[in-house]
Design a protein around this motif. Structure first.
Motif, PDB file in Angstrom:
ATOM      1  N   PHE A  61      51.656  43.337  71.527  1.00  0.00           N
ATOM      2  CA  PHE A  61      51.999  44.159  70.348  1.00  0.00           C
ATOM      3  C   PHE A  61      52.335  45.564  70.819  1.00  0.00           C
ATOM      4  CE2 PHE A  61      49.035  40.924  68.760  1.00  0.00           C
ATOM      5  CZ  PHE A  61      49.837  40.328  67.793  1.00  0.00           C
ATOM      6  N   THR A  62      53.267  46.191  70.101  1.00  0.00           N
ATOM      7  CA  THR A  62      53.732  47.522  70.490  1.00  0.00           C
ATOM      8  C   THR A  62      53.094  48.576  69.598  1.00  0.00           C
ATOM      9  OG1 THR A  62      55.820  46.465  71.013  1.00  0.00           O
ATOM     10  CG2 THR A  62      55.829  48.862  70.927  1.00  0.00           C
ATOM     11  N   PRO A  63      52.394  49.549  70.175  1.00  0.00           N
ATOM     12  CA  PRO A  63      51.825  50.606  69.326  1.00  0.00           C
ATOM     13  C   PRO A  63      52.949  51.392  68.655  1.00  0.00           C
ATOM     14  CG  PRO A  63      51.153  50.870  71.630  1.00  0.00           C
ATOM     15  CD  PRO A  63      52.154  49.781  71.589  1.00  0.00           C
TER      16      PRO A  63
ATOM     17  N   TRP B 228      66.816  50.792  59.541  1.00  0.00           N
ATOM     18  CA  TRP B 228      65.687  49.856  59.482  1.00  0.00           C
ATOM     19  C   TRP B 228      65.939  48.852  58.361  1.00  0.00           C
ATOM     20  CZ3 TRP B 228      60.206  50.960  57.178  1.00  0.00           C
ATOM     21  CH2 TRP B 228      59.328  49.925  57.555  1.00  0.00           C
ATOM     22  N   ALA B 229      65.987  47.591  58.731  1.00  0.00           N
ATOM     23  CA  ALA B 229      66.159  46.538  57.722  1.00  0.00           C
ATOM     24  C   ALA B 229      64.788  45.948  57.402  1.00  0.00           C
ATOM     25  CB  ALA B 229      67.078  45.440  58.250  1.00  0.00           C
ATOM     26  N   VAL B 230      64.464  45.930  56.127  1.00  0.00           N
ATOM     27  CA  VAL B 230      63.214  45.301  55.701  1.00  0.00           C
ATOM     28  C   VAL B 230      63.532  44.331  54.564  1.00  0.00           C
ATOM     29  CG1 VAL B 230      61.563  47.107  56.338  1.00  0.00           C
ATOM     30  CG2 VAL B 230      62.774  47.289  54.179  1.00  0.00           C
ATOM     31  N   ARG B 231      62.641  43.413  54.361  1.00  0.00           N
ATOM     32  CA  ARG B 231      62.931  42.442  53.304  1.00  0.00           C
ATOM     33  C   ARG B 231      62.619  43.007  51.932  1.00  0.00           C
ATOM     34  NH1 ARG B 231      61.297  36.602  55.879  1.00  0.00           N
ATOM     35  NH2 ARG B 231      63.168  36.472  57.156  1.00  0.00           N
ATOM     36  N   ARG B 232      61.555  43.813  51.836  1.00  0.00           N
ATOM     37  CA  ARG B 232      61.174  44.354  50.530  1.00  0.00           C
ATOM     38  C   ARG B 232      60.993  45.863  50.644  1.00  0.00           C
ATOM     39  NH1 ARG B 232      55.747  42.242  49.038  1.00  0.00           N
ATOM     40  NH2 ARG B 232      55.349  43.539  50.848  1.00  0.00           N
TER      41      ARG B 232
ATOM     42  N   VAL C  96      67.120  47.266  52.305  1.00  0.00           N
ATOM     43  CA  VAL C  96      66.232  46.227  51.770  1.00  0.00           C
ATOM     44  C   VAL C  96      67.081  44.974  51.581  1.00  0.00           C
ATOM     45  CG1 VAL C  96      64.732  45.602  49.844  1.00  0.00           C
ATOM     46  CG2 VAL C  96      64.841  47.973  50.635  1.00  0.00           C
ATOM     47  N   THR C  97      66.724  43.912  52.308  1.00  0.00           N
ATOM     48  CA  THR C  97      67.648  42.768  52.333  1.00  0.00           C
ATOM     49  C   THR C  97      67.288  41.649  51.359  1.00  0.00           C
ATOM     50  OG1 THR C  97      66.384  41.725  54.098  1.00  0.00           O
ATOM     51  CG2 THR C  97      68.210  43.142  54.771  1.00  0.00           C
ATOM     52  N   ARG C  98      66.075  41.686  50.811  1.00  0.00           N
ATOM     53  CA  ARG C  98      65.718  40.532  49.983  1.00  0.00           C
ATOM     54  C   ARG C  98      65.256  40.910  48.584  1.00  0.00           C
ATOM     55  NH1 ARG C  98      64.570  35.216  53.213  1.00  0.00           N
ATOM     56  NH2 ARG C  98      65.597  35.812  55.132  1.00  0.00           N
ATOM     57  N   GLU C  99      65.765  41.993  48.089  1.00  0.00           N
ATOM     58  CA  GLU C  99      65.471  42.306  46.697  1.00  0.00           C
ATOM     59  C   GLU C  99      66.797  42.554  45.993  1.00  0.00           C
ATOM     60  OE1 GLU C  99      60.967  44.132  46.693  1.00  0.00           O
ATOM     61  OE2 GLU C  99      62.625  45.444  47.121  1.00  0.00           O
TER      62      GLU C  99
ATOM     63  N   GLY D 234      64.374  45.762  62.740  1.00  0.00           N
ATOM     64  CA  GLY D 234      64.200  44.868  61.599  1.00  0.00           C
ATOM     65  C   GLY D 234      62.713  44.574  61.421  1.00  0.00           C
ATOM     66  N   GLY D 235      62.204  44.709  60.227  1.00  0.00           N
ATOM     67  CA  GLY D 235      60.812  44.374  59.913  1.00  0.00           C
ATOM     68  C   GLY D 235      59.808  45.092  60.793  1.00  0.00           C
ATOM     69  N   THR D 236      58.826  44.325  61.301  1.00  0.00           N
ATOM     70  CA  THR D 236      57.802  44.937  62.146  1.00  0.00           C
ATOM     71  C   THR D 236      58.371  45.414  63.473  1.00  0.00           C
ATOM     72  OG1 THR D 236      57.269  42.737  62.943  1.00  0.00           O
ATOM     73  CG2 THR D 236      55.878  43.601  61.171  1.00  0.00           C
ATOM     74  N   GLY D 237      59.593  45.008  63.782  1.00  0.00           N
ATOM     75  CA  GLY D 237      60.251  45.480  65.013  1.00  0.00           C
ATOM     76  C   GLY D 237      60.392  46.994  65.062  1.00  0.00           C
ATOM     77  N   VAL D 238      60.148  47.645  63.938  1.00  0.00           N
ATOM     78  CA  VAL D 238      60.250  49.104  63.890  1.00  0.00           C
ATOM     79  C   VAL D 238      59.216  49.763  64.824  1.00  0.00           C
ATOM     80  CG1 VAL D 238      58.640  49.560  61.978  1.00  0.00           C
ATOM     81  CG2 VAL D 238      60.677  50.984  62.257  1.00  0.00           C
ATOM     82  N   THR D 239      58.172  49.000  65.192  1.00  0.00           N
ATOM     83  CA  THR D 239      57.145  49.569  66.068  1.00  0.00           C
ATOM     84  C   THR D 239      57.730  50.001  67.414  1.00  0.00           C
ATOM     85  OG1 THR D 239      56.575  47.400  66.934  1.00  0.00           O
ATOM     86  CG2 THR D 239      55.269  48.197  65.081  1.00  0.00           C
ATOM     87  N   TYR D 240      58.794  49.362  67.807  1.00  0.00           N
ATOM     88  CA  TYR D 240      59.383  49.682  69.104  1.00  0.00           C
ATOM     89  C   TYR D 240      60.092  51.041  69.089  1.00  0.00           C
ATOM     90  CZ  TYR D 240      61.717  48.743  73.555  1.00  0.00           C
ATOM     91  OH  TYR D 240      62.137  48.805  74.863  1.00  0.00           O
TER      92      TYR D 240
ATOM     93  N   GLN E 201      72.768  39.184  52.559  1.00  0.00           N
ATOM     94  CA  GLN E 201      73.386  40.408  53.078  1.00  0.00           C
ATOM     95  C   GLN E 201      72.518  41.127  54.097  1.00  0.00           C
ATOM     96  OE1 GLN E 201      74.993  42.543  49.713  1.00  0.00           O
ATOM     97  NE2 GLN E 201      76.175  43.725  51.194  1.00  0.00           N
ATOM     98  N   HIS E 202      73.157  41.564  55.147  1.00  0.00           N
ATOM     99  CA  HIS E 202      72.502  42.379  56.171  1.00  0.00           C
ATOM    100  C   HIS E 202      73.240  43.702  56.252  1.00  0.00           C
ATOM    101  CE1 HIS E 202      70.749  38.791  58.614  1.00  0.00           C
ATOM    102  NE2 HIS E 202      69.899  39.259  57.726  1.00  0.00           N
ATOM    103  N   PRO E 203      72.585  44.748  56.747  1.00  0.00           N
ATOM    104  CA  PRO E 203      73.356  45.964  56.978  1.00  0.00           C
ATOM    105  C   PRO E 203      74.483  45.653  57.964  1.00  0.00           C
ATOM    106  CG  PRO E 203      71.173  46.081  58.005  1.00  0.00           C
ATOM    107  CD  PRO E 203      71.178  44.888  57.125  1.00  0.00           C
ATOM    108  N   ASN E 204      75.622  46.250  57.717  1.00  0.00           N
ATOM    109  CA  ASN E 204      76.760  46.002  58.601  1.00  0.00           C
ATOM    110  C   ASN E 204      76.579  46.836  59.866  1.00  0.00           C
ATOM    111  OD1 ASN E 204      79.181  45.857  59.900  1.00  0.00           O
ATOM    112  ND2 ASN E 204      80.400  45.949  58.009  1.00  0.00           N
TER     113      ASN E 204
ATOM    114  N   PHE F 156      51.411  43.947  62.535  1.00  0.00           N
ATOM    115  CA  PHE F 156      51.967  42.650  62.926  1.00  0.00           C
ATOM    116  C   PHE F 156      51.995  41.715  61.728  1.00  0.00           C
ATOM    117  CE2 PHE F 156      47.491  42.640  64.299  1.00  0.00           C
ATOM    118  CZ  PHE F 156      46.988  41.546  63.615  1.00  0.00           C
ATOM    119  N   ARG F 157      52.977  40.839  61.783  1.00  0.00           N
ATOM    120  CA  ARG F 157      53.160  39.847  60.710  1.00  0.00           C
ATOM    121  C   ARG F 157      52.269  38.648  61.000  1.00  0.00           C
ATOM    122  NH1 ARG F 157      56.302  40.182  56.282  1.00  0.00           N
ATOM    123  NH2 ARG F 157      58.201  40.854  57.335  1.00  0.00           N
ATOM    124  N   ALA F 158      51.573  38.161  59.986  1.00  0.00           N
ATOM    125  CA  ALA F 158      50.729  36.985  60.174  1.00  0.00           C
ATOM    126  C   ALA F 158      51.610  35.755  60.332  1.00  0.00           C
ATOM    127  CB  ALA F 158      49.805  36.821  58.977  1.00  0.00           C
ATOM    128  N   LYS F 159      51.496  35.117  61.510  1.00  0.00           N
ATOM    129  CA  LYS F 159      52.282  33.896  61.750  1.00  0.00           C
ATOM    130  C   LYS F 159      51.348  32.704  61.717  1.00  0.00           C
ATOM    131  CE  LYS F 159      56.132  36.140  63.673  1.00  0.00           C
ATOM    132  NZ  LYS F 159      56.974  36.462  64.765  1.00  0.00           N
ATOM    133  N   GLY F 160      51.470  31.818  62.721  1.00  0.00           N
ATOM    134  CA  GLY F 160      50.691  30.579  62.629  1.00  0.00           C
ATOM    135  C   GLY F 160      49.401  30.571  63.424  1.00  0.00           C
TER     136      GLY F 160
END
Ligand SMILES: Cc1cc2nc3c(=O)[nH]c(=O)nc-3n(C[C@H](O)[C@H](O)[C@H](O)COP(=O)(O)OP(=O)(O)OC[C@H]3O[C@@H](n4cnc5c(N)ncnc54)[C@H](O)[C@@H]3O)c2cc1C
Ligand SMILES: NC(=O)c1ccc[n+]([C@@H]2O[C@H](COP(=O)([O-])OP(=O)(O)OC[C@H]3O[C@@H](n4cnc5c(N)ncnc54)[C@H](OP(=O)(O)O)[C@@H]3O)[C@@H](O)[C@H]2O)c1
Length: 882
Positions: A402-404, A503-507, A536-539, A474-480, A592-595, A421-425
């Protein structure tokens, strides 16, 4: 010897019992000398041993080449380090002194680096290699070609048909296939330590080359594929020989395969195939990343052991492989132990995990996000690096990268860490469940964490003040990218750079993960020319969405909205750099994504072309490249000198000034020196502090020259003369301001005459679009001759109207006439606009000539160049013209 002889017999067709002596061969069985086989077999044995000896030499060359490349790289990066951000300070907070020259070597290096990036960093054959740079694929291709050549050279490609002892009707077929199969096998062995080295997290290669360990992952993977091919070819080759070409069958084959070394060989080959299958994307998906990782380590170690068992003569490659692997593990353990060797509650030292605060951002659709914050006593890591975190309440056998997201700084002996971090599996899911449970009972939920690291590359060290920075995440990738921005806003603002975050986020709500950090960046948006664009890509995108949930933050005393429902509501500050917007671009189908192409092109368009105008400030007699243009916010009274702004606190008396004029020696800033002697704290160096912000597209320079020695300044052939200064300025313009941008001059007093001459002498005078004169007397009707004008200038310099002294100054009217006439001519032919400000108080103004607009400034000659703030009438007047 008897056992070895038995094994050797089958493998090397030699009768060890008949050996007079045994000849050692590195990496292979000893050779019976003299040869006691039939002539054909002896010839074949010559070919086998010759090929083996050559093969070992080639392997030595391969390793020597690898060591050589790494050594040269390692020495090179230390001898010619890239400029570091903390070693380069933006001159005068945005204004450069014209004489500062840029090292040519640095330019060449940057140009080469830019070409390298352009051609070597794009993706290469994505469908085959995945997302990997051309550079990596090129290195792989070079290595593959090298191995291909070394696989085939030095082998005798011939067929020998030899008798089989005890059989008259059977023959062995001996050929180049044997030595060739051995060669591929030897190369596979020789590559094993390299493969381990490329997979290490505590990477020796990274220490030497500065390349992060993750970058070697691609080569590790593909080297593995090459080794699978080599191992398979070796196996196939010897299987054909022993099962088909040697007689009698099936006895020969059975004897061959039942030997111990062959059993190890089979085990090694099966392990290699298993490792390969589990490492494919298909294998990882099937078994899960964590299983793959652990299985990979264990199987690889067993493989190395099996290789040792198969051909112990080549243990020289297996031993370093094992050593490297254990070194990696050992270093990891030691580093973790050191990080966590802390004071325990009972005040003794011992191993202590960190207690981390938990926050949770529920998101049923996309997966919850967890934020962890803690402080730890340790050294700061470098921006761009990451840690492997082990959550002890999950599993102590797992750690994940994980990236601080915060800026790494040691404060009061501790460094803050923040992660999202995003909760995965797997582990992340477990931590999410744990956080939900704990937060249900207390808002101050914590969990313990063990840190490993830091790992990876520093990405901010080379961001010198002239480097533009575009962060895309994109998303949590902003930590970088967040730490980069947080670091830049702590540094002095640089006018030479644009900074942008996409920064692309879903919400829209995802902003809350990093609310604190975004606040810091937004507050510095104006001063540091930062644009923050959140997509915001999913609203549902809608221009009529209620603004009630829009977040507000304080910015420079104002409350301004930073989020909006549509791009229409994007915030634009007084300057473009202030743009902060949240755009909903998603809609039905969320397609749609940012161009990004457009985003990057816009950013590059705004930066590559750079500033669109160059403004050059030229001071007057006894002036100074900085002090002349520094207004005092406290002091509105006149200073003692012409326009140097040394002001009332100057320790130089008028008597001293006079001495200087008539040849007294006193050290002064020399022509073109970038001496920016300190001004008073209340001084405002307005070209940098006001104008550079108000005209962001301008690149502002000040020109410094020695105007102290007035004697001879109006004559010819004098190193300190007006025309010499004009020539110097023209040369420096050409050398330093090497772009095509239009030029504006702002000249005070005598500086005006130098500028007129410099324009005429300049090779690309057509770039000059405007000249603003401040108190520069041109030859007008109120001046009888140049001598009078010179006297006036000198008297301005000295604040002394002692005409006796003035008479002592030599004035070459012809030179001044020429400068005046050629400038008028240039101004007409090149359509140069001229704006003259004249003092409205104190000394009588000269009259306007035909080519200029004349305006009066309510200040005396000395004060007219000194603006204290934006409301200053002088500043409004001058900046209005610019
Ligand atoms: C250098 C680096 C920095 C990262 N920083 C962050 C961050 O700041 N925030 C964040 O949300 N995510 C980050 N990630 C991704 C994060 O490491 C994974 O999401 C996490 O390891 C998943 O753990 P899990 O057990 O829940 O995964 P699982 O549910 O088991 O797997 C989910 C996916 O995560 C990947 N994964 C699992 N374990 C690892 C591992 N040890 N290393 C790499 N990938 C793995 C697998 O490809 C898998 O497809 C980073 C990844 C890397 C390589
Ligand atoms: N290496 C590191 O330091 C590091 C650090 C943190 C995270 N990560 C990784 O980064 C990833 C982030 O996952 P996440 O779940 O947090 O993200 P997420 O919520 O899915 O957000 C990603 C956003 O980017 C958009 N997007 C995706 N592809 C795009 C493209 N080609 N162009 C423009 N926009 C695009 C997505 O739009 P749509 O969803 O609408 O498609 C979405 O809005 C994970 O894989 C994580 O492991 C890496």
């Amino acid at each position: 010897m008897a056992e070895v002889g038995h094994l050797q017999h089958a493998r090397h067709i030699q009768d060890m019992s008949a050996a007079k002596s045994l000849e050692p061969h590195w990496g292979y069985a000893e050779r019976v000398v003299p040869c006691v086989n039939d002539p054909g077999s002896c010839e074949y044995l010559d070919a086998v041993y010759g090929a083996n000896d050559l093969g070992m030499i080639y392997v030595a060359i391969l390793w020597a080449t690898l060591f050589g490349v790494v050594f040269v790289w390692s020495v090179g990066r230390r001898l010619w380090p890239s400029p570091r951000a903390d070693a380069v300070v933006s001159a005068n907070a945005g204004v450069e002194v014209l004489t500062a020259s840029k090292p040519k070597g640095l330019r060449l290096k940057r140009t080469l680096a830019a070409y390298g990036r352009r051609y070597l960093l794009p993706d290469a054959a994505k469908s085959i290699f995945g997302r990997i740079t051309r550079l990596q694929v090129l290195i792989l291709a070079i290595l593959a070609c090298y191995l291909l050549i070394w696989t085939h050279v030095g082998i005798v490609y011939k067929k020998w048909v030899t008798p089989v002892k005890g059989y008259t009707d059977l023959f062995n077929i001996r050929s180049g296939l044997g030595p060739w199969s051995n060669r591929v096998g030897v190369l596979a062995y020789a590559l094993t330590p390299l493969s381990v080295m490329l997979a290490s997290r505590e990477s020796l290669l990274s220490v030497l080359t500065g390349v992060p360990y993750q970058s070697f992952n691609f080569l590790h993977r593909w080297l593995g594929y090459i080794m699978v091919i080599q191992g398979s070819l070796h196996t196939i080759g010897w299987s054909i020989i022993e099962i088909k070409l040697y007689q009698p069958q099936p006895e020969t084959a059975r004897n061959w395969i039942t030997q111990l070394y062959m059993i190890w060989g089979v085990v090694a080959m099966l392990l290699l195939l298993l490792i390969f299958a589990l490492s494919t994307p298909w294998g990882i998906r099937l078994t899960g990343f964590e299983f793959f990782r652990k299985a990979h380590y264990i199987l690889s170690m067993v493989y190395i052991g099996a290789c040792w068992g198969h051909w112990k003569q080549l243990r020289c490659f297996m031993l370093p492989s094992l050593l490297l692997w254990f070194l990696d593990r050992g270093a990891r353990l030691i580093r973790t132990a050191l990080i966590h060797h802390q004071y325990l509650p009972e005040k003794s030292m011992g191993f202590k995990a960190v207690s981390s605060r938990l926050a949770r951002f529920p998101d049923n659709e996309n997966g919850d996000v967890i934020r962890m914050d803690f402080e730890h006593s340790q050294e700061a890591w470098k921006i761009g690096q990451h840690f492997f975190l082990c959550f002890t309440e999950g599993s102590i056998w797992q750690s994940h990268p994980f990236t601080p997201l915060n800026s790494p700084e040691v404060r009061d002996g501790v460094v803050a860490h923040s992660y999202i971090f995003r909760a995965k599996g797997g582990e992340t899911k477990k931590m999410n469940e744990l956080a939900a449970k704990k937060l249900a009972t207390t808002a101050d939920a914590t969990t313990s964490v063990i840190l490993q690291g830091p790992y990876g590359e520093s990405i901010a060290e080379k961001l010198t003040p002239d480097v533009n920075v575009l962060c895309v995440a994109g998303g949590t990738g902003v930590t970088y990218v967040l730490p980069v921005l947080l670091d830049l806003v702590q540094k002095p603002a640089s006018r030479d750079r644009n900074i942008e975050l996409i920064w692309a986020v879903r919400r829209k709500d995802d902003i809350r993960w990093i609310e604190k950090e975004l606040d810091i960046i937004w507050k510095a948006a104006v001063s540091h020319r930062i644009g923050v664009h959140i997509f915001v890509t999913r609203e549902q995108s809608s221009k009529t969405t209620s603004l009630q949930d829009i977040k507000t933050i304080e910015k420079e005393g104002d409350i301004q909205e930073v989020g909006s429902a549509s791009s229409d509501a994007s915030l634009k500050g007084a300057q473009t750099a202030q743009a902060v917007d949240v755009q909903k671009i998603g809609g039905e189908g969320y397609s749609q994504h940012p161009n990004l192409r457009e985003v990057v092109n816009n950013f590059v368009g705004n930066t590559v072309r750079g500033p669109t105008v160059v403004i050059i400030f030229v001071h007057g007699l006894r002036g100074h490249p900085q002090r002349t243009w520094s207004g005092d916010t406290n002091d509105s009274t006149d200073s003692n000198e012409d326009n140097g702004g040394r002001g009332a606190d100057s320790s130089i008396s008028r008597r001293e000034l006079l001495k200087a004029i008539f040849g007294g020696k006193r050290s002064r800033p020399t022509a073109g020196s970038n001496n920016t002697a300190s001004t008073r704290s209340s001084d405002v160096f307005w070209p940098a502090e006001l104008l550079s912000h108000d005209i962001p597209e301008a690149r502002i320079w000040t020109y410094g020259y020695n105007a102290d020695v007035i004697n001879g300044v109006f004559t010819a052939n004098n190193l300190n003369s007006v025309s010499q200064h004009g020539q110097d300025l023209a040369i420096k313009l050409r050398r330093e301001v090497d772009n095509e941008d239009p030029i504006i001059f702002v000249a005070h007093s005598l500086g005006g005459i130098i500028v007129k001459d410099a324009i005429h002498q300049s090779a690309d005078k057509a770039r000059t679009k405007l000249v603003v004169f401040l108190g520069t007397p041109h030859r007008g009707s109120s001046y009888a001759d140049w001598g009078q004008m010179a006297s006036r200038l000198a008297s301005l310099a000295l604040q002394d109207s002692n005409r006796e002294i003035m008479r002592a100054l030599e004035v070459d009217s012809e030179i001044l006439d020429r400068i005046h006439k050629t400038f008028i001519n240039d101004a007409h032919t090149l359509s140069i606009k001229v704006h003259s400000f004249q003092e409205g108080r104190g000394i009588t103004a000269s009259t306007a000539s035909a080519i200029e607009t004349v305006e009066t400034i309510d200040a005396d000659h000395k004060q007219m160049a000194r603006c204290a703030n934006r409301n200053d009438a002088r500043y409004r007047a001058i900046s209005g013209v610019l």
